[in-house]
Design a protein around this motif. Structure first.
Motif, PDB file in Angstrom:
ATOM      1  N   ARG A  97      42.187  38.134  65.971  1.00 26.26           N
ATOM      2  CA  ARG A  97      43.301  38.190  65.033  1.00 26.26           C
ATOM      3  C   ARG A  97      42.752  38.181  63.625  1.00 26.26           C
ATOM      4  N   SER A 143      43.104  44.713  63.721  1.00 18.81           N
ATOM      5  CA  SER A 143      43.513  44.137  65.006  1.00 18.81           C
ATOM      6  C   SER A 143      44.977  44.451  65.259  1.00 18.81           C
ATOM      7  N   LEU A 144      45.304  44.597  66.544  1.00 14.90           N
ATOM      8  CA  LEU A 144      46.675  44.865  66.976  1.00 14.90           C
ATOM      9  C   LEU A 144      46.920  44.104  68.272  1.00 14.90           C
ATOM     10  N   ASN A 145      47.981  43.307  68.292  1.00 15.92           N
ATOM     11  CA  ASN A 145      48.425  42.628  69.507  1.00 15.92           C
ATOM     12  C   ASN A 145      49.876  43.005  69.762  1.00 15.92           C
ATOM     13  N   LEU A 146      50.145  43.579  70.920  1.00 16.91           N
ATOM     14  CA  LEU A 146      51.466  44.081  71.285  1.00 16.91           C
ATOM     15  C   LEU A 146      51.935  43.352  72.536  1.00 16.91           C
ATOM     16  N   TRP A 187      41.084  45.501  68.973  1.00 13.69           N
ATOM     17  CA  TRP A 187      40.579  44.903  67.746  1.00 13.69           C
ATOM     18  C   TRP A 187      39.104  45.241  67.570  1.00 13.69           C
ATOM     19  N   ILE A 200      55.055  43.016  67.909  1.00 12.37           N
ATOM     20  CA  ILE A 200      53.748  43.559  67.531  1.00 12.37           C
ATOM     21  C   ILE A 200      53.184  42.740  66.386  1.00 12.37           C
ATOM     22  N   GLN A 201      51.909  42.462  66.481  1.00  9.73           N
ATOM     23  CA  GLN A 201      51.199  41.693  65.461  1.00  9.73           C
ATOM     24  C   GLN A 201      50.088  42.573  64.923  1.00  9.73           C
ATOM     25  N   LEU A 202      50.163  42.946  63.645  1.00  9.62           N
ATOM     26  CA  LEU A 202      49.198  43.822  62.996  1.00  9.62           C
ATOM     27  C   LEU A 202      48.364  43.013  62.019  1.00  9.62           C
TER      28      LEU A 202
END
Length: 998
Positions: A236, A723-726, A741, A680-682
């Motif tokens: 992250r 980083s990308l968390n979906l 990431w 979504i976390q960018l």
């Protein structure tokens, strides 16, 4: 279904509490709000499916916390009494919510409650917490660690999928020296060695005390010191970017974790090592831990948690050091050759014809003293403003003394057998005893001061931190006695005549074929073998001080789908120091001007162990009086003994000394967006690193040695890390996650500096030096996972991952000849670390937890918890080491299974841990080709724990480890050959502990 969460304390529903509940499934968020607010809540879980909460952070009134979480869900919270809320659908059109003071149970519409209060066991609570996260994490709770049989944190991590426990390493200790302690030292994750992990304590990135590695030695950390271990599987933007494996956050208890105040917990324990008793030693150890937590002051504004613990361990373990004999004494050959030159019969498979020509068999004894301390303070200075102080200190001092019976083969020849082949013949055998110590002093300390200020939708979190790590081998001592010792007074001493092959094999291990005279020498080593030197001593010290500051600023929008916006910055400074010095004394005979001196005559021995390796080798071996040997060394140490790397004092003092600093500047931005079931976390993080090294440079001069001088080098790294968390949630029953990431890992301290030495031998000049131009290992990472509840209360988790690494680096101890083929230019050879090529690691992981009900029809409750990992890894190491090699410490298969059964006050846990074969070191013999890598055999360990609860406050635990008596370590040269093996037998262990809370 109606669910309810009981209150943990009698608190008014209108009280101000501290909340930290991220956006998540509404059902899970309400349960967490109730827990943190110390109230209970009633709701229909079915009616809330598919609904998402808004995040709730900061110190606010309990009713307002529920209103904020429910603000965009179509539901509202109504107060039933002083500590109970009910969640109902908001009327349409919306009606103003009455102030809390105007609400009363009589004014509510009827609500039908048909279920019991929500209740889960510890495993289910842990699963629920993991499922609530947007990014994939895996928690290891204190209860998880207490149910297992781990004696330190490294071993506790082995219960997690994808985690390999390593009981040997590099740097100051390595090989069978560290493995013979019989405990886990490091943890590798998802096919990547320990130095690819980020280790934190309470969010503070800890200092790395090792000079040759960025790994953290975890054996000094007891599992009982931590409330939770959080394994972040993906990167992250708000976390350090210098990790490719996992980010491990070891969290100690704190005042906010206490359900009541004040409280005190005392734990006492004892242990017995079965292998020590095989040698006639007690093998007894003991431990104690005390914890205290309380809140005090007006309105409980202050919180305190303190803990102190000690543990004393003793061990006497058996070791067969065949790989050591092969490396140090050239103790290997081909049993049969196609020519008198002695090469392999089949050059494509040389490992098929290996045989050991020298043997090292010994006893490793010693003990560890561990001390652990923790402090946590928090102060609710004002509404919306909190201050927290956390401090930890852990240290482990290990004394380890190993005595080996040695039989070293002499000159070799291959004799024609008349059938076209040539048979090995070893001309003579030198019988010896070798003693070495492997002291280890490690410590790790952390300190953090953090504040949190909340105003409306804004949250500011500044912090300061510091950490200190130390790794020392303060007084490594070696001495030996030989049958053929030659010096100024022992002249003409000869080894034992021999001819033929020295060993045969049974069950994969060597069986000596020595003449009786060799066995007689070993059984009477103390009065027979001639004392050699008056000792050789090495002192090594390494430490790092890491400190810095940072902040995070978060904004929570009131409307729209953006859940949070966050920016932050961090600066870290690290200072490192290393010294490594050596002294070698003269021969005893030359000092005393007397021939025939033995260890017995010098008072170095004090009895024997009746069997050198019970159950495998039955000759005796001397027990060394370490204090007497050390006194003799000190009495005969002279200025001429100082020989770290030359004859000049200034060179010996500084040649292995190095200091340096590392400064990392980081900024980041990240945002979270939610729409329906999707979130979504960018993030984007930038890091700039500057590393400065100062080291000693020894020049080459013709016909002598010249004083060296200090040199310096500088390395720079600048990285942009997206980083990308979906995530996609299927109600509150399951979640799909995907992540991508970018991350990296900087080279180890010594690889960049490492000093410079120039030596000329037989007309070839060899220059050994560090490489400040090393690239960092850079990686693209992908992760896909699914986690869900199953009917009947079970849960399943499935994961797949892939990592591509550029500029691969591996840790190889103090050897700077790492990587590609050395540069050679005529008579000049340059040895220095080099990056490898591209590497890939990928894998699959599965976890399954299932309550089994009353499995044995005895009125109890059973459950099964299983995880399984399959890993693949390949890396390009160049022509010399191989273009397609497995990565270090990356087993193909890993697995854990725990069967638990509880009835009344008793609980029984039976656990199985399996680690598949893995590559431990490259090219250990320096032979042509890539066949001579060191492999560790598959290992399965069966442990058991029995727990008896006297009441809710007091319990007794009994642990038995390694019930099947498997070897704790078995490594061998060549993937499918055990001819050259290192084996450690540390036996079984029994531990009893009593814990009570007052």
């Amino acid at each position: 279904m109606i669910a309810a969460l009981p209150s943990s304390a009698a608190q008014a529903a209108g009280a101000v509490q501290s909340f930290d509940v991220p956006a998540q499934s509404l059902a899970l968020a309400l349960r967490e709000l109730a827990r943190q607010g110390r109230v209970q809540v009633l709701f229909s879980a079915q009616s809330l499916e598919g609904r998402r909460s808004r995040p709730v952070t900061g110190r606010i009134e309990v009713r307002s916390a529920f209103d904020l979480a429910l603000s965009e869900t179509g539901f509202e919270a109504r107060r039933v009494d002083e500590r109970t809320f009910v969640i109902i659908a908001r009327p349409r059109p919306p009606q103003p919510v009455k102030p809390p003071a105007e609400s009363s149970p009589a004014e509510l519409a009827p609500v039908l409650v048909t279920g019991a209060r929500w209740k889960t066991d510890d495993v289910e609570r842990r699963i629920a917490a993991d499922l609530a996260e947007t990014a994939p994490v895996r928690r290891l709770t204190r209860d998880d660690m207490e149910r297992g049989a781990a004696q330190n944190l490294s071993e506790a991590l082995g219960d997690l999928p994808g985690m390999t426990v390593i009981n040997t390493g590099r740097s100051f200790i390595g090989g069978i020296d560290s493995a013979s302690r019989g405990e886990g030292l490091y943890a590798a994750y998802r096919g990547l060695n320990a130095e690819y992990n980020l280790s934190m304590i309470n969010g503070v990135s800890v200092a790395q005390g090792l000079p040759y590695s960025r790994g953290i030695q975890l054996n000094l950390l007891p599992p009982g010191a931590f409330e939770t271990v959080v394994v972040h599987k993906t990167g992250r933007a708000d976390m350090d970017g210098d990790f490719i494996g996992a980010a491990l956050d070891f969290r100690t208890p704190g005042p906010a974790d206490t359900a009541r105040a004040p409280w005190t917990a005392i734990t006492v324990g004892g242990r017995v090592e079965a292998r020590a008793r095989d040698y006639g030693r007690s093998g007894v150890g003991d431990s104690a831990r005390i914890e205290h937590g309380r809140r005090f002051g007006a309105g409980d504004r202050f919180g305190l948690y303190v803990a102190a613990a000690y543990e004393n361990r003793g061990f006497v373990n058996s070791e067969l050091a065949g790989v050591m004999a092969a490396q140090n004494d050239g103790g290997w050959a081909y049993r049969v050759s196609s020519s008198a030159a002695g090469g392999p019969v089949d050059p494509s498979r040389p490992q098929d014809n290996l045989v050991q020509t020298s043997m090292n068999v010994g006893v490793s004894s010693g003990g560890s003293r561990l001390r652990n301390y923790a402090l946590a303070l928090d102060w609710r200075a004002a509404p919306g403003f909190d201050i927290r102080l956390s401090a930890t200190h852990a240290q482990a001092r290990t004394e380890q003394n190993s005595t080996f019976s040695q039989v070293v083969g002499g000159p070799q020849s291959w004799i024609a057998d008349g059938a076209g082949l040539y048979r090995l013949s070893v001309r003579d055998l030198s019988t010896r005893v070798w003693y070495e110590t492997n002291p280890d002093e490690v410590s790790l300390s952390t300190l953090s001061l953090a504040a949190e200020a909340v105003s409306g939708r804004w949250r500011l979190a500044p912090y300061l931190f510091a950490s200190h790590g130390q790794s020392a081998r303060p007084d490594h001592l070696e001495a030996s006695a030989w049958i053929n010792q030659a010096d100024g007074y022992n002249i003409g001493q000869a080894p034992r005549a021999f001819g033929g092959v020295t060993v045969t094999y049974r069950d994969g291990l060597p069986v000596p074929l020595w003449p009786q005279s060799v066995f007689a020498d070993l059984n009477a080593a103390g009065p027979t073998l001639l004392a050699r030197r008056a000792g050789q001593r090495t002192e090594q010290f390494s430490e790092q001080l890491r400190y810095g500051a940072g902040f995070g600023l978060t904004f929570l929008p009131t409307q729209g789908n953006w859940r949070s916006l966050r920016v932050g910055a961090k600066i870290t400074r690290s200072d490192r120091d290393l010294t490594d010095r050596n002294w070698t004394n003269a021969f005893f005979a030359d000092i005393y001007q007397t021939a025939g001196l033995t260890w017995d005559a010098l008072g170095i021995t004090r009895g024997t162990y009746a069997q050198v390796f019970p159950g495998l080798y039955d000759w005796s071996i001397p027990r060394v009086d370490h204090d007497r040997l050390e006194a003799l060394f000190e009495a005969h140490r002279t200025a001429e003994s100082f020989d770290s790397c030359g004859a000049l004092h200034v060179n010996n003092l500084n040649c292995n000394s190095q200091s340096g600093s590392e400064t990392v500047q980081a900024v980041y931005a990240m945002a979270t967006h939610a729409a329906g079931a999707w979130e979504i976390q960018l993030g984007l993080r930038g890091e700039r690193t500057r590393i400065d090294n100062r080291f000693w440079v020894m020049p080459e001069v013709t016909g002598g040695e010249a004083p060296g001088a200090w040199g310096a080098s500088r390395s720079r790294y600048a990285k942009l890390l997206p980083s990308l968390n979906l995530s996609y949630r299927q109600g509150d029953r399951g979640i799909w996650r995907a992540a991508a990431w970018r991350s990296y890992s900087r080279p180890a301290f010594m690889q960049l500096g490492g000093g410079t030495r120039t030596e000329t031998l037989d007309g070839v000049t060899t220059i050994t030096r560090g490489n400040p131009d090393l690239e960092s290992a850079d990686a693209w990472n992908l992760d896909l996972s699914h986690q869900r509840w199953l009917p009947g209360g079970g849960a399943v988790s499935l994961s797949a991952y892939a990592k591509r690494i550029d500029h691969y680096l591996y840790e190889s101890g103090s050897d700077l000849d790492v990587g590609a083929t050395p540069q050679e230019d005529g008579a000049v050879r340059v040895l220095m670390p080099r990056n490898g090529g591209d590497g890939v690691t990928r894998g699959l992981e599965a976890e399954w937890f299932q309550p089994l009900g009353d499995l044995f029809a005895l009125g109890g409750r059973a459950s099964l918890d299983v995880n399984l990992s399959r890993q693949w890894s390949r890396v390009d190491l160049g022509e010399a080491l191989g273009r397609s090699q497995p990565m270090l410490n990356a087993p193909n298969w890993l697995g854990n299974a725990e069967l638990a059964y509880s009835r009344g006050r008793a609980s029984v846990y039976l656990s199985l841990n399996y680690t598949g074969a893995y590559l431990s070191a490259y090219d250990v013999l320096g032979a042509a080709g890539d066949w001579d890598n060191l492999w560790v055999r598959p290992a399965a360990r069966l442990d058991a724990r029995v727990r008896w609860r006297f009441d809710d406050r007091t319990r007794l635990d009994l642990i038995m480890t390694n019930l099947t008596g498997e070897y704790s370590y078995w490594a061998h040269v060549g993937r499918d050959s055990t001819a050259l093996s290192d084996v450690v037998d540390s036996g079984r262990r029994a531990v009893v502990s009593l814990r009570s809370i007052f």
